[in-house]
Design a protein around this motif. Structure first.
Motif, short mmCIF file in Angstrom:
data_model
loop_
_atom_site.label_atom_id
_atom_site.label_comp_id
_atom_site.label_asym_id
_atom_site.label_seq_id
_atom_site.Cartn_x
_atom_site.Cartn_y
_atom_site.Cartn_z
N LEU A 1 3.20 11.61 5.40
CA LEU A 1 3.83 10.61 4.53
C LEU A 1 4.63 11.28 3.43
CD1 LEU A 1 4.03 7.57 3.69
CD2 LEU A 1 2.01 7.95 2.27
N VAL B 1 -4.04 2.16 -5.15
CA VAL B 1 -4.21 3.12 -4.06
C VAL B 1 -4.20 4.52 -4.65
CG1 VAL B 1 -3.18 4.02 -1.95
CG2 VAL B 1 -3.08 1.56 -2.45
N PHE C 1 -9.73 0.96 -4.87
CA PHE C 1 -9.25 -0.16 -4.02
C PHE C 1 -9.96 -1.45 -4.40
CE2 PHE C 1 -10.84 -2.69 -0.44
CZ PHE C 1 -9.67 -3.20 0.11
N LYS D 1 1.62 1.37 -3.96
CA LYS D 1 0.26 1.84 -4.28
C LYS D 1 -0.58 0.75 -4.93
CE LYS D 1 2.25 5.58 -2.95
NZ LYS D 1 2.22 5.84 -1.50
N VAL D 2 -0.33 -0.50 -4.54
CA VAL D 2 -1.19 -1.58 -5.00
C VAL D 2 -1.81 -2.28 -3.80
CG1 VAL D 2 0.11 -1.95 -7.14
CG2 VAL D 2 0.60 -3.37 -5.12
N VAL D 3 -2.96 -2.92 -4.07
CA VAL D 3 -3.71 -3.63 -3.04
C VAL D 3 -3.40 -5.11 -3.16
CG1 VAL D 3 -6.02 -4.20 -2.23
CG2 VAL D 3 -5.52 -1.89 -3.09
N PHE E 1 0.83 -1.21 0.00
CA PHE E 1 0.00 0.00 0.00
C PHE E 1 0.87 1.26 0.00
CE2 PHE E 1 -1.29 3.32 3.02
CZ PHE E 1 -2.46 3.82 2.43
N LEU E 2 1.82 1.28 0.94
CA LEU E 2 2.60 2.50 1.20
C LEU E 2 3.61 2.78 0.09
CD1 LEU E 2 2.63 4.37 3.70
CD2 LEU E 2 4.48 2.95 4.62
N LEU F 1 -12.17 3.85 2.89
CA LEU F 1 -12.76 2.51 2.87
C LEU F 1 -14.09 2.49 3.61
CD1 LEU F 1 -9.68 0.14 3.42
CD2 LEU F 1 -10.80 0.77 1.27
N ASP F 2 -14.20 3.32 4.64
CA ASP F 2 -15.44 3.36 5.43
C ASP F 2 -16.63 3.86 4.61
OD1 ASP F 2 -14.25 2.30 7.66
OD2 ASP F 2 -13.83 4.24 8.58
N LEU G 1 1.13 -0.82 10.53
CA LEU G 1 2.10 0.27 10.32
C LEU G 1 2.22 1.16 11.55
CD1 LEU G 1 1.09 1.44 6.72
CD2 LEU G 1 3.21 0.27 7.34
N LYS H 1 -7.91 -2.90 6.43
CA LYS H 1 -7.69 -1.96 7.54
C LYS H 1 -6.82 -2.61 8.62
CE LYS H 1 -11.52 0.41 8.65
NZ LYS H 1 -12.99 0.66 8.76
N PHE I 1 -6.84 6.73 4.27
CA PHE I 1 -7.29 5.64 3.41
C PHE I 1 -8.39 4.83 4.10
CE2 PHE I 1 -7.00 1.76 0.82
CZ PHE I 1 -6.99 2.34 -0.43
N LYS I 2 -8.24 4.63 5.41
CA LYS I 2 -9.28 3.91 6.15
C LYS I 2 -10.60 4.68 6.12
CE LYS I 2 -7.68 2.12 10.12
NZ LYS I 2 -6.77 2.02 11.32
N LEU J 1 -3.34 -2.31 7.46
CA LEU J 1 -2.80 -0.95 7.61
C LEU J 1 -2.42 -0.67 9.06
CD1 LEU J 1 -5.11 1.20 5.28
CD2 LEU J 1 -2.84 0.27 4.80
N GLY K 1 -1.02 8.50 -5.48
CA GLY K 1 -1.49 7.56 -4.45
C GLY K 1 -0.82 7.76 -3.11
N ASN K 2 -0.31 8.97 -2.85
CA ASN K 2 0.40 9.19 -1.59
C ASN K 2 -0.55 9.64 -0.49
OD1 ASN K 2 3.15 8.53 -2.30
ND2 ASN K 2 3.01 10.24 -3.74
N VAL K 3 -1.14 8.66 0.16
CA VAL K 3 -2.17 8.92 1.16
C VAL K 3 -1.77 8.23 2.47
CG1 VAL K 3 -3.48 7.01 0.12
CG2 VAL K 3 -4.62 8.54 1.71
N ASP K 4 -2.02 8.93 3.58
CA ASP K 4 -1.75 8.35 4.89
C ASP K 4 -2.74 7.21 5.16
OD1 ASP K 4 0.40 9.97 5.74
OD2 ASP K 4 -0.98 11.59 6.25
N PRO K 5 -2.30 6.17 5.89
CA PRO K 5 -3.20 5.04 6.20
C PRO K 5 -4.51 5.47 6.84
CG PRO K 5 -0.95 4.48 6.79
CD PRO K 5 -0.93 5.93 6.39
N PRO L 1 -12.47 -4.83 2.76
CA PRO L 1 -11.98 -3.59 3.38
C PRO L 1 -11.58 -3.78 4.85
CG PRO L 1 -13.91 -3.12 2.04
CD PRO L 1 -13.75 -4.62 2.03
#
Lengths: 323, 323
Positions: free
Chosen positions: B104, B277, B271, A275-277, A271-272, B319-320, A322, A316, B315-316, A319, B308-312, A312
């Protein structure tokens, strides 16, 4: 089963399967202590390499036979791969899935047009159920790994790995493959034997489900004591296949083993940094690259991310490693 | 600023920038009401298209000048792109970043070897700070968008879009571009004008920061009232550039506008369906494809995921939105 079948499958897949890129990140190189190259098959159609084998099998079938429909049994990724390949060939599919498969995989398989039949992973035998329904309805069974055309399809990923490794001058490297029944591993091994013979193909499995590693060590097919109860559901099978194991025995090993927590951590780093899942089973090889570096050889390592079909909630959880 | 500069940049980027694939998903097609093709620049080095512009600018520089080091001001993606391009050219970089940039992005920029100077986005002018530090230390400023070689670098993404669209026979389609200062939008527009002239290039911006859409409507450069306070930080700028706007005015529009919540939803679908991401600003174009379909024309739509530079944690939150 030979390289010509893989090259023929590559021709049939051309324009239908996705040619995935080879990714990298200086951050992962630093963690792994060597250059890391990632083959992200999570970006393949249906989110896993399984579409390759599904398309290969469907496209190799006699058209009249194919028109009667196909059946597959799968924890979810082979299911989606076969369902989409069937739909795009204009035919129907029945997919036999374990009742504890991730909901996302069940939902996607249905949405791709398949009829889903659920079974109890611990008390029923999916091979038996698959064979019975196939027989009753005149469907052709597309096995998840122990089928020459399926292995040939998965091997097309190996042709791409070999091509990219040669272009980048990568010679002294292990290729880490997330391993269930060995279709992906043996297909990649056959492709690399032909096109990049200095690469070493090594299966990666979760702790407690290391049938391939033990089989490669003993020289004969070993079984797992259990076939459920691990988050790496995509790469849990009872034992290596009768077709895949001889190929693996000749070309692959030794196996590497990772923990569930390491798979979650690898998902977080994918992810970090990439950028892939990745799903847990799909992150097994990356986990080995990051957390088993002393067991790996070479100045570079090539890592498959075999799939990205993860709910999802589980993502989570990954994630959170981390923090 | 012309197509020849983009083609020259493509030659300089060859083997250094990543050739990203074009992704798709039947699930997204259904949501969008037309075929959706995704250009995932989140898979580019440093996680955004900005590496293209950074590499283009660094590689076009006089070697003696480049050896003295470069400076850039950026909310994070241009920062990382320039930092890595500088490191790989063997030179140093100073990056001026807003103090409220995602952690990040700040951490990554430092880890890529840059010296980071933070400033207050609301009370200080980054252009002024950048110019002052550049002057004091003899560094060459690499502007985030209003620089011909930067636009040329971003335009290489447009060459790839045009090539893939032509191969797939896509003619009647809008190309939705996540738009900040317009470097990406104008570069893609110039590339498509030359190689895929029937495609229509349209900037996408978050509500309240729609300077490009308003400028295209009025025909003159319009400013935003604010330059912070939106999760789409990557595509927030005060106004279109003096170089980028004339190109956009000639070739692009009308603009599309999405909400922060729609950006989060689009991240979740990227996702789920694409296994990539996206950061909020990077998902703006996908959000427009999914939630502004009546404002879009054509039987297909091409969508950039710009980063895709997003903090976890963020990102959560995205997803919510699936629950």
């Amino acid at each position: 089963m030979n390289i010509d079948m893989i090259r023929a499958a590559a021709k049939r897949l051309d324009g239908h399967a996705r040619r995935t890129p080879l990714l990298s990140s200086p951050f992962l190189d630093e963690m792994a202590g060597r250059k890391v190259f990632i083959k992200p098959e999570c970006l393949q159609h249906t989110g896993s390499f399984k579409f390759r084998g599904g398309w290969s099998a469907l496209s190799a079938m006699d058209p009249d036979q194919r028109a009667k429909g196909v059946i597959a049994y799968s924890s979810g990724n082979h299911a989606q791969g076969v369902a989409l390949a069937a739909a795009r060939h204009g035919t129907s599919s029945v997919i036999v899935m374990p009742s504890d498969a991730p909901q996302l995989k069940i939902d996607n398989t249905k949405a791709l047009g398949a009829e889903v039949v659920l079974y109890d992973r611990d008390n029923e035998d999916r091979d038996e159920i698959g064979a019975r329904v196939a027989n009753e309805r005149g469907l052709t069974l597309v096995k998840p790994f122990d089928d020459p055309q399926v292995i040939a399809g998965q091997g097309t990923c190996g042709l791409e790995i070999a091509q990219d490794a040669n272009a980048l001058g990568i010679e002294n490297a292990d290729v880490l493959v997330c391993c269930g029944g060995g279709g992906f591993t043996s297909g990649i091994a056959l492709a690399c034997e032909a096109d990049a013979p200095t690469l070493r193909i090594r299966p990666v499995e979760p702790e407690g489900f290391d049938d391939a590693a033990r089989s490669l060590r003993s020289g004969g097919i070993e079984r797992n004591n259990q076939t459920s109860g691990n988050i790496c559901d995509a790469i849990i099978t009872a034992q290596p296949g009768d077709l895949t194991f001889p190929i693996m025995k000749r070309l692959c090993g030794p196996g590497l083993i990772i923990t569930e927590h390491e798979a979650l951590q690898a998902m977080a780093h994918a992810f970090l940094r990439l950028k892939v899942v990745a799903e847990p089973g799909g992150a097994a090889a990356l986990a080995a690259a990051l957390y088993r570096k002393d067991d790996i050889n070479g100045d570079a390592v090539i890592v498959t991310i075999s799939g990205g079909n993860v709910d999802p909630a589980q993502f989570k959880t990954a994630l959170d490693t981390l923090a």
